[in-house]
Write an enzyme that holds these catalytic residues in place. Sequence first.
Site, PDB file in Angstrom:
ATOM      1  N   HIS A  41     144.764  65.113  63.112  1.00 19.00           N
ATOM      2  CA  HIS A  41     146.059  65.779  63.257  1.00 19.00           C
ATOM      3  C   HIS A  41     146.242  66.395  64.644  1.00 19.00           C
ATOM      4  CE1 HIS A  41     147.367  65.056  59.305  1.00 19.00           C
ATOM      5  NE2 HIS A  41     146.573  65.910  58.691  1.00 19.00           N
ATOM      6  N   HIS A  75     140.372  62.162  57.236  1.00 19.59           N
ATOM      7  CA  HIS A  75     140.617  62.837  55.952  1.00 19.59           C
ATOM      8  C   HIS A  75     140.481  61.909  54.757  1.00 19.59           C
ATOM      9  CE1 HIS A  75     141.891  66.516  57.704  1.00 19.59           C
ATOM     10  NE2 HIS A  75     142.884  65.979  58.353  1.00 19.59           N
ATOM     11  N   CYS A  97     135.455  61.386  57.082  1.00 18.43           N
ATOM     12  CA  CYS A  97     134.347  62.288  57.433  1.00 18.43           C
ATOM     13  C   CYS A  97     133.310  62.284  56.295  1.00 18.43           C
ATOM     14  CB  CYS A  97     134.905  63.688  57.636  1.00 18.43           C
ATOM     15  SG  CYS A  97     133.604  64.891  57.909  1.00 18.43           S
ATOM     16  N   HIS A 125     148.414  67.101  51.056  1.00 20.86           N
ATOM     17  CA  HIS A 125     147.557  66.842  52.217  1.00 20.86           C
ATOM     18  C   HIS A 125     146.805  65.516  52.025  1.00 20.86           C
ATOM     19  CE1 HIS A 125     144.241  67.245  55.076  1.00 20.86           C
ATOM     20  NE2 HIS A 125     145.021  68.092  55.718  1.00 20.86           N
ATOM     21  N   GLU A 127     143.906  64.562  52.660  1.00 14.51           N
ATOM     22  CA  GLU A 127     142.549  64.666  52.078  1.00 14.51           C
ATOM     23  C   GLU A 127     142.625  64.803  50.549  1.00 14.51           C
ATOM     24  OE1 GLU A 127     139.775  67.685  53.658  1.00 14.51           O
ATOM     25  OE2 GLU A 127     139.035  67.831  51.608  1.00 14.51           O
ATOM     26  N   THR A 169     138.371  70.560  52.178  1.00 13.47           N
ATOM     27  CA  THR A 169     137.384  71.015  53.173  1.00 13.47           C
ATOM     28  C   THR A 169     137.925  72.110  54.103  1.00 13.47           C
ATOM     29  OG1 THR A 169     138.086  69.224  54.615  1.00 13.47           O
ATOM     30  CG2 THR A 169     136.083  68.848  53.333  1.00 13.47           C
ATOM     31  N   SER A 228     148.499  70.368  61.265  1.00  9.95           N
ATOM     32  CA  SER A 228     147.075  70.418  60.911  1.00  9.95           C
ATOM     33  C   SER A 228     146.811  71.615  60.004  1.00  9.95           C
ATOM     34  CB  SER A 228     146.241  70.525  62.197  1.00  9.95           C
ATOM     35  OG  SER A 228     145.013  71.153  61.923  1.00  9.95           O
ATOM     36  N   SER A 229     146.275  71.323  58.831  1.00 10.42           N
ATOM     37  CA  SER A 229     146.028  72.374  57.843  1.00 10.42           C
ATOM     38  C   SER A 229     145.060  73.421  58.390  1.00 10.42           C
ATOM     39  CB  SER A 229     145.477  71.701  56.589  1.00 10.42           C
ATOM     40  OG  SER A 229     144.756  72.583  55.821  1.00 10.42           O
ATOM     41  N   SER A 271     140.959  69.386  65.431  1.00  5.63           N
ATOM     42  CA  SER A 271     141.397  68.128  66.055  1.00  5.63           C
ATOM     43  C   SER A 271     141.885  68.330  67.481  1.00  5.63           C
ATOM     44  CB  SER A 271     142.543  67.504  65.245  1.00  5.63           C
ATOM     45  OG  SER A 271     142.185  67.386  63.901  1.00  5.63           O
TER      46      SER A 271
HETATM   47  S1  SF4 Z   1     136.902  69.821  59.399  1.00  3.95           S
HETATM   48 FE1  SF4 Z   1     134.922  69.418  58.403  1.00  3.95          FE
HETATM   49  S2  SF4 Z   1     135.433  67.970  56.778  1.00  3.95           S
HETATM   50 FE2  SF4 Z   1     137.158  67.942  58.187  1.00  3.95          FE
HETATM   51  S3  SF4 Z   1     136.685  66.284  59.611  1.00  3.95           S
HETATM   52 FE3  SF4 Z   1     135.865  68.170  60.504  1.00  3.95          FE
HETATM   53  S4  SF4 Z   1     133.691  68.234  59.860  1.00  3.95           S
HETATM   54 FE4  SF4 Z   1     134.774  66.780  58.531  1.00  3.95          FE
END
Ligand code: SF4
Length: 288
Positions: A41, A75, A97, A125, A127, A169, A228-229, A271
């Site tokens: 994001h 995600h 991830c 979202h 994810e 996450t 981006s959350s 990100s």
């Molecule tokens: S925030 Fe955590 S779960 Fe999300 S991509 Fe990054 S390392 Fe992976």
Amino acid sequence: MEVLVGKKAGFCFGVNRAVEICLNEINKNDKTTYCLGELVHNKDVINNLKEKGVIFISNIDEIKEESARLVIRAHGVDKEIINQAKERDLDVIDLTCPLVKKIHDIAEEYCKKDFFIILIGNNEHPEIVGTKSHCGKNYFVIEDEDKVLEALYYFQTSGIKNLLVISQTTFSLNKFDKIVKDIEEELDSSINIIVKNTICNATEERQKETEELARQVDYMIIVGGKNSSNTKKLFEISEAYTNAILVENSKELDSNLFINTEKIGIMAGASTPFEIIEEVRKKISEKE
Ligand code: SF4
């Protein structure tokens, strides 16, 4: 003026991995690379990948070639999409991830053991959309404390006696703890409840550092994608303690805002590339 940049600001391990592998794949130059949704994001990262030839799509039907590469974002996606891509013989580069994959595995495992699953996170979202596809039919998504009773209504009417609670996450740790407490208070002891805090360490550490910084500065600048959350959570945390602003990059930042400000904190979402954080830091520092 003192400017403090958070040590945990910027790319997390999952984003770094996704961007690096995606760049390596494009360099092979053998076939068109498509990415379903945003790889990560952040507009600047996405624009850079577009310039290098990645085509972003919202549906795999948009891929007309017989042979193409499909990159799966950090995600993750609905598992059916990966199945369809494989059936079409597309070259699937799954950059979900590993920490998100771990949640998929937990959901599959407990679904097979006849657990009802409460997923704490944002229902829309990407994810959560992906994770839901691993939960079978008996699950409910809680976005906020006010949904706890509704979730427990669905759980109790399902007739299932086992309950698994997991989270997105990037969910807020404080909110997660509060929702889990509310769930536990409502349930009687005959229910087998298993709670797994699946908030990733990178998120947890970044949120903690954001709070520490926000408590000691006059202004917090959060750098990251507005969609981006995890970035939005950092902004919410900051706002609770001090003045805060959310910008995607240095161009959006009006440094006149900080005239007479003594101490500024900078934090960035998972990100946000290092160069963008550095540009923001320079822009403020030059104002001195
Ligand atoms: S925030 Fe955590 S779960 Fe999300 S991509 Fe990054 S390392 Fe992976």
